[in-house]
Design a protein around this motif. Structure first.
Motif, PDB file in Angstrom:
ATOM      1  N   LEU A 123       0.823  -1.206   0.000  1.00  0.00           N
ATOM      2  CA  LEU A 123       0.000   0.000   0.000  1.00  0.00           C
ATOM      3  C   LEU A 123       0.862   1.264   0.000  1.00  0.00           C
ATOM      4  O   LEU A 123       0.488   2.275  -0.608  1.00  0.00           O
ATOM      5  CB  LEU A 123      -0.945  -0.004   1.198  1.00  0.00           C
ATOM      6  CG  LEU A 123      -2.064  -1.031   1.123  1.00  0.00           C
ATOM      7  CD1 LEU A 123      -2.866  -1.022   2.413  1.00  0.00           C
ATOM      8  CD2 LEU A 123      -2.954  -0.781  -0.065  1.00  0.00           C
ATOM      9  N   PHE A 124       1.998   1.221   0.664  1.00  0.00           N
ATOM     10  CA  PHE A 124       2.911   2.367   0.643  1.00  0.00           C
ATOM     11  C   PHE A 124       3.374   2.650  -0.787  1.00  0.00           C
ATOM     12  O   PHE A 124       3.371   3.799  -1.238  1.00  0.00           O
ATOM     13  CB  PHE A 124       4.111   2.113   1.555  1.00  0.00           C
ATOM     14  CG  PHE A 124       5.170   3.166   1.452  1.00  0.00           C
ATOM     15  CD1 PHE A 124       4.990   4.402   2.047  1.00  0.00           C
ATOM     16  CD2 PHE A 124       6.336   2.922   0.753  1.00  0.00           C
ATOM     17  CE1 PHE A 124       5.967   5.382   1.950  1.00  0.00           C
ATOM     18  CE2 PHE A 124       7.312   3.888   0.647  1.00  0.00           C
ATOM     19  CZ  PHE A 124       7.123   5.129   1.248  1.00  0.00           C
ATOM     20  N   PHE A 125       3.774   1.591  -1.501  1.00  0.00           N
ATOM     21  CA  PHE A 125       4.210   1.780  -2.878  1.00  0.00           C
ATOM     22  C   PHE A 125       3.049   2.215  -3.774  1.00  0.00           C
ATOM     23  O   PHE A 125       3.242   3.018  -4.690  1.00  0.00           O
ATOM     24  CB  PHE A 125       4.877   0.520  -3.425  1.00  0.00           C
ATOM     25  CG  PHE A 125       6.252   0.290  -2.878  1.00  0.00           C
ATOM     26  CD1 PHE A 125       7.222   1.263  -2.986  1.00  0.00           C
ATOM     27  CD2 PHE A 125       6.579  -0.887  -2.245  1.00  0.00           C
ATOM     28  CE1 PHE A 125       8.506   1.072  -2.485  1.00  0.00           C
ATOM     29  CE2 PHE A 125       7.843  -1.105  -1.744  1.00  0.00           C
ATOM     30  CZ  PHE A 125       8.815  -0.119  -1.864  1.00  0.00           C
ATOM     31  N   LEU A 126       1.850   1.686  -3.526  1.00  0.00           N
ATOM     32  CA  LEU A 126       0.675   2.126  -4.290  1.00  0.00           C
ATOM     33  C   LEU A 126       0.424   3.606  -4.060  1.00  0.00           C
ATOM     34  O   LEU A 126       0.161   4.347  -5.015  1.00  0.00           O
ATOM     35  CB  LEU A 126      -0.563   1.318  -3.904  1.00  0.00           C
ATOM     36  CG  LEU A 126      -1.873   1.809  -4.518  1.00  0.00           C
ATOM     37  CD1 LEU A 126      -1.890   1.521  -6.005  1.00  0.00           C
ATOM     38  CD2 LEU A 126      -3.051   1.186  -3.817  1.00  0.00           C
ATOM     39  N   LEU A 176       3.239   5.646  -5.871  1.00  0.00           N
ATOM     40  CA  LEU A 176       3.097   5.686  -7.323  1.00  0.00           C
ATOM     41  C   LEU A 176       1.731   6.222  -7.758  1.00  0.00           C
ATOM     42  O   LEU A 176       1.622   6.836  -8.813  1.00  0.00           O
ATOM     43  CB  LEU A 176       3.322   4.290  -7.909  1.00  0.00           C
ATOM     44  CG  LEU A 176       4.709   3.693  -7.667  1.00  0.00           C
ATOM     45  CD1 LEU A 176       4.765   2.253  -8.160  1.00  0.00           C
ATOM     46  CD2 LEU A 176       5.777   4.529  -8.322  1.00  0.00           C
ATOM     47  N   GLY A 177       0.708   5.983  -6.972  1.00  0.00           N
ATOM     48  CA  GLY A 177      -0.640   6.426  -7.328  1.00  0.00           C
ATOM     49  C   GLY A 177      -0.908   7.877  -7.018  1.00  0.00           C
ATOM     50  O   GLY A 177      -1.975   8.398  -7.355  1.00  0.00           O
ATOM     51  N   GLY A 185      -3.912  10.372  -8.449  1.00  0.00           N
ATOM     52  CA  GLY A 185      -4.931  10.740  -7.480  1.00  0.00           C
ATOM     53  C   GLY A 185      -5.467   9.565  -6.681  1.00  0.00           C
ATOM     54  O   GLY A 185      -6.575   9.626  -6.149  1.00  0.00           O
ATOM     55  N   ILE A 186      -4.715   8.479  -6.610  1.00  0.00           N
ATOM     56  CA  ILE A 186      -5.135   7.308  -5.837  1.00  0.00           C
ATOM     57  C   ILE A 186      -4.439   7.351  -4.490  1.00  0.00           C
ATOM     58  O   ILE A 186      -3.209   7.444  -4.420  1.00  0.00           O
ATOM     59  CB  ILE A 186      -4.781   5.998  -6.566  1.00  0.00           C
ATOM     60  CG1 ILE A 186      -5.564   5.900  -7.863  1.00  0.00           C
ATOM     61  CG2 ILE A 186      -5.067   4.799  -5.685  1.00  0.00           C
ATOM     62  CD1 ILE A 186      -5.184   4.703  -8.702  1.00  0.00           C
ATOM     63  N   HIS A 187      -5.221   7.299  -3.433  1.00  0.00           N
ATOM     64  CA  HIS A 187      -4.667   7.236  -2.083  1.00  0.00           C
ATOM     65  C   HIS A 187      -5.512   6.272  -1.267  1.00  0.00           C
ATOM     66  O   HIS A 187      -6.669   6.547  -0.980  1.00  0.00           O
ATOM     67  CB  HIS A 187      -4.672   8.600  -1.408  1.00  0.00           C
ATOM     68  CG  HIS A 187      -4.211   8.540   0.014  1.00  0.00           C
ATOM     69  ND1 HIS A 187      -2.885   8.348   0.347  1.00  0.00           N
ATOM     70  CD2 HIS A 187      -4.899   8.596   1.180  1.00  0.00           C
ATOM     71  CE1 HIS A 187      -2.785   8.302   1.670  1.00  0.00           C
ATOM     72  NE2 HIS A 187      -3.987   8.447   2.188  1.00  0.00           N
ATOM     73  N   VAL A 188      -4.931   5.129  -0.928  1.00  0.00           N
ATOM     74  CA  VAL A 188      -5.592   4.125  -0.097  1.00  0.00           C
ATOM     75  C   VAL A 188      -4.991   4.233   1.293  1.00  0.00           C
ATOM     76  O   VAL A 188      -3.773   4.113   1.452  1.00  0.00           O
ATOM     77  CB  VAL A 188      -5.391   2.703  -0.659  1.00  0.00           C
ATOM     78  CG1 VAL A 188      -6.050   1.667   0.222  1.00  0.00           C
ATOM     79  CG2 VAL A 188      -5.914   2.613  -2.071  1.00  0.00           C
ATOM     80  N   PRO A 189      -5.797   4.487   2.310  1.00  0.00           N
ATOM     81  CA  PRO A 189      -5.234   4.602   3.659  1.00  0.00           C
ATOM     82  C   PRO A 189      -4.630   3.280   4.123  1.00  0.00           C
ATOM     83  O   PRO A 189      -5.132   2.208   3.797  1.00  0.00           O
ATOM     84  CB  PRO A 189      -6.429   5.000   4.526  1.00  0.00           C
ATOM     85  CG  PRO A 189      -7.626   4.662   3.734  1.00  0.00           C
ATOM     86  CD  PRO A 189      -7.238   4.667   2.294  1.00  0.00           C
ATOM     87  N   ALA A 215      -7.231  -0.258  -5.136  1.00  0.00           N
ATOM     88  CA  ALA A 215      -7.011   0.920  -5.968  1.00  0.00           C
ATOM     89  C   ALA A 215      -8.235   1.201  -6.833  1.00  0.00           C
ATOM     90  O   ALA A 215      -8.636   2.355  -7.019  1.00  0.00           O
ATOM     91  CB  ALA A 215      -5.771   0.730  -6.839  1.00  0.00           C
ATOM     92  N   ALA A 216      -8.843   0.142  -7.372  1.00  0.00           N
ATOM     93  CA  ALA A 216     -10.041   0.317  -8.199  1.00  0.00           C
ATOM     94  C   ALA A 216     -11.203   0.850  -7.367  1.00  0.00           C
ATOM     95  O   ALA A 216     -11.946   1.730  -7.815  1.00  0.00           O
ATOM     96  CB  ALA A 216     -10.416  -1.012  -8.848  1.00  0.00           C
ATOM     97  N   ILE A 217     -11.349   0.346  -6.162  1.00  0.00           N
ATOM     98  CA  ILE A 217     -12.409   0.844  -5.279  1.00  0.00           C
ATOM     99  C   ILE A 217     -12.181   2.312  -4.956  1.00  0.00           C
ATOM    100  O   ILE A 217     -13.111   3.118  -4.989  1.00  0.00           O
ATOM    101  CB  ILE A 217     -12.474  -0.002  -3.987  1.00  0.00           C
ATOM    102  CG1 ILE A 217     -13.035  -1.386  -4.302  1.00  0.00           C
ATOM    103  CG2 ILE A 217     -13.322   0.681  -2.925  1.00  0.00           C
ATOM    104  CD1 ILE A 217     -12.919  -2.372  -3.152  1.00  0.00           C
ATOM    105  N   ASP A 218     -10.936   2.664  -4.686  1.00  0.00           N
ATOM    106  CA  ASP A 218     -10.632   4.057  -4.377  1.00  0.00           C
ATOM    107  C   ASP A 218     -10.857   4.953  -5.594  1.00  0.00           C
ATOM    108  O   ASP A 218     -11.363   6.063  -5.473  1.00  0.00           O
ATOM    109  CB  ASP A 218      -9.202   4.201  -3.895  1.00  0.00           C
ATOM    110  CG  ASP A 218      -8.856   5.631  -3.520  1.00  0.00           C
ATOM    111  OD1 ASP A 218      -9.458   6.125  -2.547  1.00  0.00           O
ATOM    112  OD2 ASP A 218      -8.005   6.220  -4.202  1.00  0.00           O
ATOM    113  N   TYR A 219     -10.488   4.482  -6.766  1.00  0.00           N
ATOM    114  CA  TYR A 219     -10.556   5.307  -7.970  1.00  0.00           C
ATOM    115  C   TYR A 219     -11.999   5.483  -8.455  1.00  0.00           C
ATOM    116  O   TYR A 219     -12.399   6.589  -8.827  1.00  0.00           O
ATOM    117  CB  TYR A 219      -9.704   4.683  -9.062  1.00  0.00           C
ATOM    118  CG  TYR A 219      -9.541   5.555 -10.283  1.00  0.00           C
ATOM    119  CD1 TYR A 219      -8.730   6.673 -10.235  1.00  0.00           C
ATOM    120  CD2 TYR A 219     -10.184   5.246 -11.475  1.00  0.00           C
ATOM    121  CE1 TYR A 219      -8.559   7.468 -11.337  1.00  0.00           C
ATOM    122  CE2 TYR A 219     -10.024   6.043 -12.588  1.00  0.00           C
ATOM    123  CZ  TYR A 219      -9.207   7.163 -12.508  1.00  0.00           C
ATOM    124  OH  TYR A 219      -9.061   7.939 -13.616  1.00  0.00           O
TER     125      TYR A 219
END
Length: 87
Positions: A44-47, A50-51, A55-59, A80-84
């Motif tokens: 998740l840190f790497f997501l 890179l995201g 505009g992707i930010h998953v807590p 990521a898809a859920i967040d986006y």
């Protein structure tokens, strides 16, 4: 060394492993789950790193780390898809 002593030592070691090995099994599963949680947090840190450009930010919390750790890369992609699309 006499065969009786050798067989007694082997039997004692097997008995010791059976007695000590039984309580260690649940501890092993807990340790594996903790490792998966840490790996999920790293994913998740790497997501998030890179995201950030898209505009992707998953807590990073217990639930998202568990999903990412247990499911691996497909779990990170699903988060990521859920967040986006959803949020």
């Amino acid at each position: 060394m006499e065969p009786v002593v050798f067989v007694a030592i082997i039997a004692g070691l097997i008995l010791l492993l059976l007695i000590v090995g039984a309580p260690l099994k649940p501890i092993r599963y807990v340790g594996q789950m903790v490792i998966k949680l840490v790996i999920g947090a790293v994913f998740l840190f790497f997501l998030n790193t890179l995201g950030n450009q898209v505009g992707i930010h998953v807590p990073i919390n217990f639930v998202t780390s568990a999903i990412a750790g247990v499911l691996g890369i497909p779990g990170v992609a699903a988060l990521a898809a859920i967040d986006y699309w959803v949020i």
